[in-house]
Design a protein around this motif. Structure first.
Motif, mmCIF file in Angstrom:
data_model
loop_
_atom_site.group_PDB
_atom_site.id
_atom_site.type_symbol
_atom_site.label_atom_id
_atom_site.label_comp_id
_atom_site.label_asym_id
_atom_site.label_seq_id
_atom_site.Cartn_x
_atom_site.Cartn_y
_atom_site.Cartn_z
ATOM 1 N N THR A 89 -3.696 1.397 10.548
ATOM 2 C CA THR A 89 -3.533 0.566 9.359
ATOM 3 C C THR A 89 -3.969 1.368 8.137
ATOM 4 O O THR A 89 -4.461 2.489 8.264
ATOM 5 C CB THR A 89 -4.362 -0.732 9.484
ATOM 6 O OG1 THR A 89 -4.023 -1.614 8.413
ATOM 7 C CG2 THR A 89 -5.859 -0.461 9.432
ATOM 8 N N ARG B 76 9.157 11.922 9.605
ATOM 9 C CA ARG B 76 8.389 12.904 8.827
ATOM 10 C C ARG B 76 6.995 13.033 9.428
ATOM 11 O O ARG B 76 6.471 12.091 10.022
ATOM 12 C CB ARG B 76 8.291 12.471 7.362
ATOM 13 C CG ARG B 76 9.651 12.543 6.641
ATOM 14 C CD ARG B 76 9.645 11.732 5.378
ATOM 15 N NE ARG B 76 8.702 12.247 4.377
ATOM 16 C CZ ARG B 76 8.258 11.532 3.344
ATOM 17 N NH1 ARG B 76 8.652 10.289 3.186
ATOM 18 N NH2 ARG B 76 7.417 12.070 2.482
ATOM 19 N N ARG C 44 0.834 3.399 12.347
ATOM 20 C CA ARG C 44 0.966 2.116 13.044
ATOM 21 C C ARG C 44 1.169 2.345 14.539
ATOM 22 O O ARG C 44 1.609 3.417 14.954
ATOM 23 C CB ARG C 44 2.145 1.326 12.478
ATOM 24 C CG ARG C 44 2.000 1.016 10.986
ATOM 25 C CD ARG C 44 3.032 0.016 10.514
ATOM 26 N NE ARG C 44 3.040 -0.097 9.062
ATOM 27 C CZ ARG C 44 2.238 -0.907 8.351
ATOM 28 N NH1 ARG C 44 1.335 -1.651 8.953
ATOM 29 N NH2 ARG C 44 2.324 -0.961 7.039
ATOM 30 N N LYS D 190 -1.587 11.949 1.433
ATOM 31 C CA LYS D 190 -0.980 10.645 1.145
ATOM 32 C C LYS D 190 0.128 10.397 2.159
ATOM 33 O O LYS D 190 0.987 11.246 2.379
ATOM 34 C CB LYS D 190 -0.409 10.651 -0.278
ATOM 35 C CG LYS D 190 0.135 9.296 -0.715
ATOM 36 C CD LYS D 190 0.616 9.346 -2.157
ATOM 37 C CE LYS D 190 1.328 8.071 -2.573
ATOM 38 N NZ LYS D 190 0.440 6.907 -2.723
ATOM 39 N N SER D 191 0.095 9.236 2.768
ATOM 40 C CA SER D 191 1.094 8.944 3.798
ATOM 41 C C SER D 191 1.265 7.447 3.931
ATOM 42 O O SER D 191 0.414 6.685 3.491
ATOM 43 C CB SER D 191 0.657 9.530 5.139
ATOM 44 O OG SER D 191 -0.197 8.635 5.824
ATOM 45 N N PRO D 192 2.351 7.042 4.567
ATOM 46 C CA PRO D 192 2.436 5.629 4.938
ATOM 47 C C PRO D 192 1.311 5.320 5.927
ATOM 48 O O PRO D 192 0.799 6.233 6.583
ATOM 49 C CB PRO D 192 3.801 5.515 5.619
ATOM 50 C CG PRO D 192 4.551 6.749 5.222
ATOM 51 C CD PRO D 192 3.517 7.797 5.008
ATOM 52 N N PRO D 193 0.928 4.050 6.075
ATOM 53 C CA PRO D 193 -0.105 3.721 7.063
ATOM 54 C C PRO D 193 0.381 4.067 8.464
ATOM 55 O O PRO D 193 1.523 3.778 8.802
ATOM 56 C CB PRO D 193 -0.262 2.201 6.930
ATOM 57 C CG PRO D 193 0.388 1.823 5.640
ATOM 58 C CD PRO D 193 1.420 2.860 5.360
ATOM 59 N N VAL E 249 0.802 -1.223 0.000
ATOM 60 C CA VAL E 249 0.000 0.000 0.000
ATOM 61 C C VAL E 249 0.837 1.276 0.000
ATOM 62 O O VAL E 249 0.301 2.370 -0.162
ATOM 63 C CB VAL E 249 -0.973 0.038 1.205
ATOM 64 C CG1 VAL E 249 -2.015 -1.062 1.081
ATOM 65 C CG2 VAL E 249 -0.236 -0.066 2.541
ATOM 66 N N PHE E 250 2.138 1.145 0.205
ATOM 67 C CA PHE E 250 2.963 2.357 0.244
ATOM 68 C C PHE E 250 4.402 2.008 -0.073
ATOM 69 O O PHE E 250 4.924 1.008 0.404
ATOM 70 C CB PHE E 250 2.888 3.021 1.622
ATOM 71 C CG PHE E 250 3.426 4.428 1.632
ATOM 72 C CD1 PHE E 250 2.623 5.489 1.269
ATOM 73 C CD2 PHE E 250 4.744 4.670 1.981
ATOM 74 C CE1 PHE E 250 3.117 6.785 1.253
ATOM 75 C CE2 PHE E 250 5.263 5.965 1.970
ATOM 76 C CZ PHE E 250 4.439 7.028 1.615
ATOM 77 N N GLU F 29 5.558 -0.916 2.334
ATOM 78 C CA GLU F 29 4.599 -1.191 3.399
ATOM 79 C C GLU F 29 3.414 -1.966 2.844
ATOM 80 O O GLU F 29 2.791 -1.578 1.863
ATOM 81 C CB GLU F 29 4.090 0.124 4.016
ATOM 82 C CG GLU F 29 5.208 0.920 4.653
ATOM 83 C CD GLU F 29 4.752 1.681 5.883
ATOM 84 O OE1 GLU F 29 3.855 1.182 6.598
ATOM 85 O OE2 GLU F 29 5.284 2.780 6.108
ATOM 86 N N ILE G 84 5.977 9.690 11.199
ATOM 87 C CA ILE G 84 6.317 8.385 10.633
ATOM 88 C C ILE G 84 7.731 8.449 10.083
ATOM 89 O O ILE G 84 7.993 9.201 9.139
ATOM 90 C CB ILE G 84 5.306 7.987 9.527
ATOM 91 C CG1 ILE G 84 3.865 8.057 10.063
ATOM 92 C CG2 ILE G 84 5.651 6.606 8.969
ATOM 93 C CD1 ILE G 84 2.795 7.815 9.013
ATOM 94 N N ARG G 85 8.650 7.715 10.683
ATOM 95 C CA ARG G 85 10.064 7.694 10.281
ATOM 96 C C ARG G 85 10.632 9.109 10.151
ATOM 97 O O ARG G 85 11.288 9.457 9.177
ATOM 98 C CB ARG G 85 10.222 6.924 8.963
ATOM 99 C CG ARG G 85 9.842 5.444 9.086
ATOM 100 C CD ARG G 85 10.184 4.644 7.842
ATOM 101 N NE ARG G 85 9.299 4.880 6.731
ATOM 102 C CZ ARG G 85 8.140 4.251 6.522
ATOM 103 N NH1 ARG G 85 7.729 3.346 7.399
ATOM 104 N NH2 ARG G 85 7.396 4.518 5.473
ATOM 105 N N VAL H 48 -0.379 -3.867 4.207
ATOM 106 C CA VAL H 48 -1.374 -3.521 5.220
ATOM 107 C C VAL H 48 -0.826 -3.873 6.596
ATOM 108 O O VAL H 48 -0.981 -3.130 7.553
ATOM 109 C CB VAL H 48 -2.705 -4.256 4.949
ATOM 110 C CG1 VAL H 48 -3.663 -4.084 6.114
ATOM 111 C CG2 VAL H 48 -3.344 -3.742 3.668
ATOM 112 N N TYR I 244 3.610 5.032 16.829
ATOM 113 C CA TYR I 244 4.018 6.276 16.180
ATOM 114 C C TYR I 244 3.565 7.470 17.038
ATOM 115 O O TYR I 244 2.467 7.460 17.603
ATOM 116 C CB TYR I 244 3.377 6.405 14.790
ATOM 117 C CG TYR I 244 3.927 5.470 13.722
ATOM 118 C CD1 TYR I 244 5.038 4.664 13.945
ATOM 119 C CD2 TYR I 244 3.323 5.424 12.471
ATOM 120 C CE1 TYR I 244 5.529 3.826 12.943
ATOM 121 C CE2 TYR I 244 3.808 4.598 11.466
ATOM 122 C CZ TYR I 244 4.909 3.799 11.710
ATOM 123 O OH TYR I 244 5.391 2.978 10.719
#
Lengths: 128, 383
Positions: free
Chosen positions: B336, B368, B317, B312-315, A41-42, A62, B365-366, A64, B320
């Motif tokens: 998620t 950012r 988790r 738009k971003s990473p999920p 998804v990423f 990444e 996230i990491r 899910v 974080y």
């Protein structure tokens, strides 16, 4: 389910593939890796111009369920990244050796490629 | 990649069935369980659109029985079991004197003075020890018994809108105990009835953890595999698929159901986790009441909020950092990529004065920072 291991590529134990063409290498993750991840998804890619060493974490994929580091199989300077896979990460699942590629780099240590896994070695590692 | 699975992990009676069907096995709360069969997204959408079946045999079953069972449970848990007619269940929590949560659980009234408690897999030992400790100091201890039957029972959840197409085929006829209904589809939400499977009593409840219509079935450990296989056979008409814990987690996160160890733990109360609805105040004293009442009156330092990513971003988790105006104010506890909405979603704790739907927060996230907005629970609504 058996994973594809194309004969014209080299592989890293950490499940990246490399296609070497002169002093340029293209890097992605293997069919086995995308099966294990599923549902990508990423994708986060390194900046063009970044200098990476073999074994260095330089991208993130990444699913899910989890985030996984991608380690550069070879050393060099990033010359191009696949913007299309950032826009549509599912291409990592649908075409891991094609449209799902991650980045290209200009090799700084071309001899490193000889220490990568052959298709036969990698097939043995994943039990394919 | 490539999870190392310890030989110490426990397995459910469905372990062989998971292997046969190609389930990908991982460690969860001390158990070796399938995380997925096809893919989390595929299984998630299958439950939202048709039906999926989950192995939940790792969860614990505890019987509380006797003339003083009502008084014991009301003194030990937050909800009021006097609200339960025979054949009805309720969500509840067990708290410590300081308001922390020992576990969250479902309590079913199977008969007038016989209750079935379904507890989290990772908490079975802690819960049984806690219940026995409370029993030892309970005034009418000889009038009620606490029995851990987790090893004797197994369970599956069949979830999704098309479950009604085949559940009555799986369990034909009227219930023989619990709620009195002509067929499983006659059960209403939170009702539980007894049917027969291969000569044994099985409990069929209209409950679940997915936000969809569904049933949870508790059966003797030796009978669960035939029930699982038969469900998959008759469930064909409802496009029933086996599903793993990955989809179970994304489904419950979308509808903001708590998971112990994330939204609740021994340092977090049901009030802080936004579960005050399940705390009953008109039933006399219970463990933790004083602290929970103070928290309800406003004395809390953290509050659970739900959010969705706006860019738009990473999920997001668990673990974080949550930021407001660039300052860390809390932590993500569940997160998620929502398979239903294809956007990052999550829950986390923030100071109560910063909580409220529509208010901004961001997630680091990491290194950012990504923008999000708080939303009303549940994050996902059907339709």
């Amino acid at each position: 389910m058996s994973s594809q291991v194309p004969a014209d590529l080299k592989y890293a134990k950490s499940h990246e593939w490399v296609r070497i063409n002169g002093d340029t290498a293209t890097v992605g993750i293997t069919d086995h890796a995308q099966h294990e991840l599923t549902d990508v998804v990423f994708v986060e890619l390194p900046a063009v111009g970044r200098v990476v060493k073999a074994g260095e974490a330089c991208a993130v994929v990444e699913s899910v369920k989890t985030a996984s580091d991608i380690y550069s199989p070879v050393s060099g300077t990033i010359t191009a990244v696949n913007a299309a896979v950032v826009d549509d990460p599912s291409q990592v699942n649908s075409a891991p050796y094609g449209n799902g590629w991650f980045y290209q780099l200009k090799l700084s240590q071309p001899t490193e490629a000889t220490s990568l896994l052959t298709p036969a070695d990698y097939s043995t590692q994943i039990g394919a | 990649m490539g999870d190392v699975i310890s030989e110490m992990l426990k397995r459910t009676p469905l372990f062989a069935a998971h292997q046969r069907r190609g389930g990908k096995l991982i460690e969860f709360g001390g158990w070796e369980m399938p995380v997925q069969y096809s893919s989390i997204v595929d299984e998630h959408l299958c439950v939202r659109r048709s039906t999926g079946i989950f192995d939940i045999s790792h969860m614990g079953e505890v019987w509380v029985e006797g003339p003083a069972a009502v008084e014991f449970l009301n003194a030990t848990c937050t909800n009021d079991v006097r609200k339960l007619a025979v054949g009805l269940g309720q969500y509840s929590q067990m708290c410590t004197e300081t308001g922390g949560t020992v576990d969250d659980l479902y309590i079913y009234r199977i008969a007038d003075s016989r209750f079935l408690l379904i507890v989290n897999a990772s908490r079975i030992e802690a819960d049984v020890a806690w219940l026995k400790g409370r029993h030892a100091v309970f005034a009418a201890a000889e009038q009620v018994g606490v029995e851990d039957a987790s090893d004797l029972w197994a369970a599956v959840a069949i979830q999704g809108p098309r479950v009604i197409d085949f559940i009555d085929t799986l369990f034909p006829g009227a219930s023989k105990g619990g709620a009195c209904v002509a067929a499983p589809t006659g059960l209403i939400k939170n009702q539980i009835g007894i049917w027969t499977w291969e000569g044994s009593d099985v409990f069929v409840a209209r409950t679940g953890y997915s936000g969809e219509d569904g049933f949870e079935i508790v059966a003797p450990a030796g009978q669960i595999e035939s029930l699982w296989e038969r469900a998959l056979a008759v469930g064909h008409v409802g496009c029933l698929q086996p599903c793993g814990l990955g989809a179970r987690d994304t489904l419950r996160t979308e509808v903001c159901y708590p998971l112990y160890g994330h939204e609740l733990d021994d340092a977090t109360s049901p009030i802080e986790a936004g579960l005050g609805y399940f705390v009953s105040w008109d039933k006399g004293d219970f463990v933790g009441r004083t602290v929970l009442a103070e928290q309800k009156a406003g004395a809390i330092t953290k509050k659970l909020v739900a959010f969705r990513m706006t860019d738009k971003s990473p999920p997001p988790r668990p673990g974080y950092p949550i930021l407001v105006e660039g300052v860390r104010v809390g932590t993500v506890v569940s997160g998620t990529q929502s398979p239903s909405m294809n956007v990052g979603i999550g829950m986390g704790f923030v100071p109560p004065e910063m909580a409220g739907p529509g208010r901004p927060l961001s997630v680091e996230i990491r290194g950012r920072v990504f923008a999000a907005e708080q939303v009303k629970k549940p994050i996902y609504r059907k339709g």
